[in-house]
Design a protein around this motif. Structure first.
Motif, short mmCIF file in Angstrom:
data_model
loop_
_atom_site.label_atom_id
_atom_site.label_comp_id
_atom_site.label_asym_id
_atom_site.label_seq_id
_atom_site.Cartn_x
_atom_site.Cartn_y
_atom_site.Cartn_z
N GLY A 48 0.83 -1.20 0.00
CA GLY A 48 0.00 0.00 0.00
C GLY A 48 0.87 1.25 0.00
O GLY A 48 1.93 1.28 0.62
N LYS A 49 0.39 2.25 -0.73
CA LYS A 49 1.17 3.49 -0.86
C LYS A 49 1.32 4.22 0.47
O LYS A 49 2.37 4.80 0.74
CB LYS A 49 0.54 4.41 -1.90
N THR A 50 0.30 4.17 1.32
CA THR A 50 0.37 4.86 2.61
C THR A 50 1.47 4.25 3.48
O THR A 50 2.29 4.98 4.06
CB THR A 50 -0.98 4.81 3.34
N LEU A 51 1.50 2.94 3.57
CA LEU A 51 2.52 2.26 4.37
C LEU A 51 3.92 2.45 3.75
O LEU A 51 4.90 2.67 4.47
CB LEU A 51 2.19 0.78 4.52
N THR A 52 4.00 2.38 2.44
CA THR A 52 5.27 2.58 1.75
C THR A 52 5.82 3.97 2.02
O THR A 52 6.99 4.13 2.37
CB THR A 52 5.10 2.36 0.23
N LEU A 53 4.97 4.99 1.87
CA LEU A 53 5.42 6.36 2.12
C LEU A 53 5.72 6.56 3.59
O LEU A 53 6.71 7.22 3.95
CB LEU A 53 4.37 7.37 1.64
N GLY A 54 4.93 5.98 4.46
CA GLY A 54 5.18 6.08 5.90
C GLY A 54 6.54 5.51 6.27
O GLY A 54 7.29 6.10 7.06
N PHE A 55 6.89 4.35 5.70
CA PHE A 55 8.19 3.76 5.98
C PHE A 55 9.31 4.63 5.41
O PHE A 55 10.34 4.82 6.06
CB PHE A 55 8.31 2.34 5.42
N ALA A 56 9.11 5.15 4.21
CA ALA A 56 10.13 6.03 3.61
C ALA A 56 10.35 7.27 4.47
O ALA A 56 11.50 7.68 4.69
CB ALA A 56 9.73 6.42 2.19
N ILE A 57 9.29 7.86 4.98
CA ILE A 57 9.42 9.04 5.84
C ILE A 57 10.11 8.67 7.15
O ILE A 57 10.98 9.39 7.64
CB ILE A 57 8.04 9.71 6.07
N PHE A 58 9.74 7.52 7.73
CA PHE A 58 10.43 7.04 8.93
C PHE A 58 11.93 6.89 8.66
O PHE A 58 12.76 7.36 9.44
CB PHE A 58 9.83 5.71 9.39
N ALA A 59 12.26 6.23 7.55
CA ALA A 59 13.66 5.99 7.21
C ALA A 59 14.42 7.26 6.90
O ALA A 59 15.63 7.36 7.19
CB ALA A 59 13.75 5.03 6.02
N GLU A 60 13.75 8.25 6.33
CA GLU A 60 14.45 9.44 5.85
C GLU A 60 14.26 10.67 6.73
O GLU A 60 14.85 11.72 6.46
CB GLU A 60 14.01 9.73 4.42
N VAL A 61 13.45 10.57 7.79
CA VAL A 61 13.30 11.68 8.74
C VAL A 61 13.68 11.21 10.15
O VAL A 61 14.60 11.76 10.76
CB VAL A 61 11.87 12.27 8.73
N ALA A 62 12.97 10.22 10.67
CA ALA A 62 13.22 9.77 12.04
C ALA A 62 14.61 9.16 12.20
O ALA A 62 15.34 9.49 13.15
CB ALA A 62 12.15 8.78 12.47
N CYS A 63 14.99 8.28 11.28
CA CYS A 63 16.29 7.62 11.40
C CYS A 63 17.46 8.59 11.30
O CYS A 63 18.40 8.50 12.10
CB CYS A 63 16.40 6.47 10.40
#
Length: 135
Positions: A48-63
């Motif tokens: 799903g696009k929402t989960l995919t984007l959510g993971f990308a944001i986690f990886a590229e902002v939170a991490c």
């Protein structure tokens, strides 16, 4: 300056500069322009696009923020590397080495951090252990 201090300074420099780069080039634009990014993002793992984007944001902002602080650095490097591997292996298979050089550089930088850790210059954060009194 002894060699350990130099290695710690090198890890600090790599960790902070690589993280700021990912945060500014990828993470913040995804977070700020969430709606348009949701329309544009590919879903190579079919989660799903929402989960995919959510993971990308986690990886590229939170991490990157965790890495800048030096908190759980080795663990925080892994999602960034995973996003890069997915981009190279699934989303942009047609890229030549030249076209994919940014993703390869991210793999090299964050792989080095995953191996080397945070170094001595970091925020000291450890969860309290139950049953032990902190002095």
């Amino acid at each position: 300056m002894n060699r350990y201090c130099t290695a710690d300074a090198a890890l600090l420099f790599l960790r902070v500069t690589a993280s700021v780069l990912v945060l500014l080039v990828h993470g913040l634009p995804k977070a700020i322009h969430y709606a348009s990014q949701l329309d544009a993002i590919e879903d190579p793992l079919h989660i799903g696009k929402t989960l995919t984007l959510g993971f990308a944001i986690f990886a590229e902002v939170a991490c990157p923020l965790l890495m800048i602080a030096g908190i759980e650095t080795r663990l925080a490097a892994l999602p960034i590397m995973l996003v890069s591997v997915i981009a190279l292996g699934l989303v942009h298979r047609e890229w030549t080495l030249d076209q994919g050089q940014f993703a390869w550089m991210l793999l090299i930088m964050f792989g080095t951090i995953a191996i080397g850790g945070a170094g001595r210059y970091r925020i000291a954060w450890r969860p309290r252990r139950s049953g032990r009194r902190q002095v």
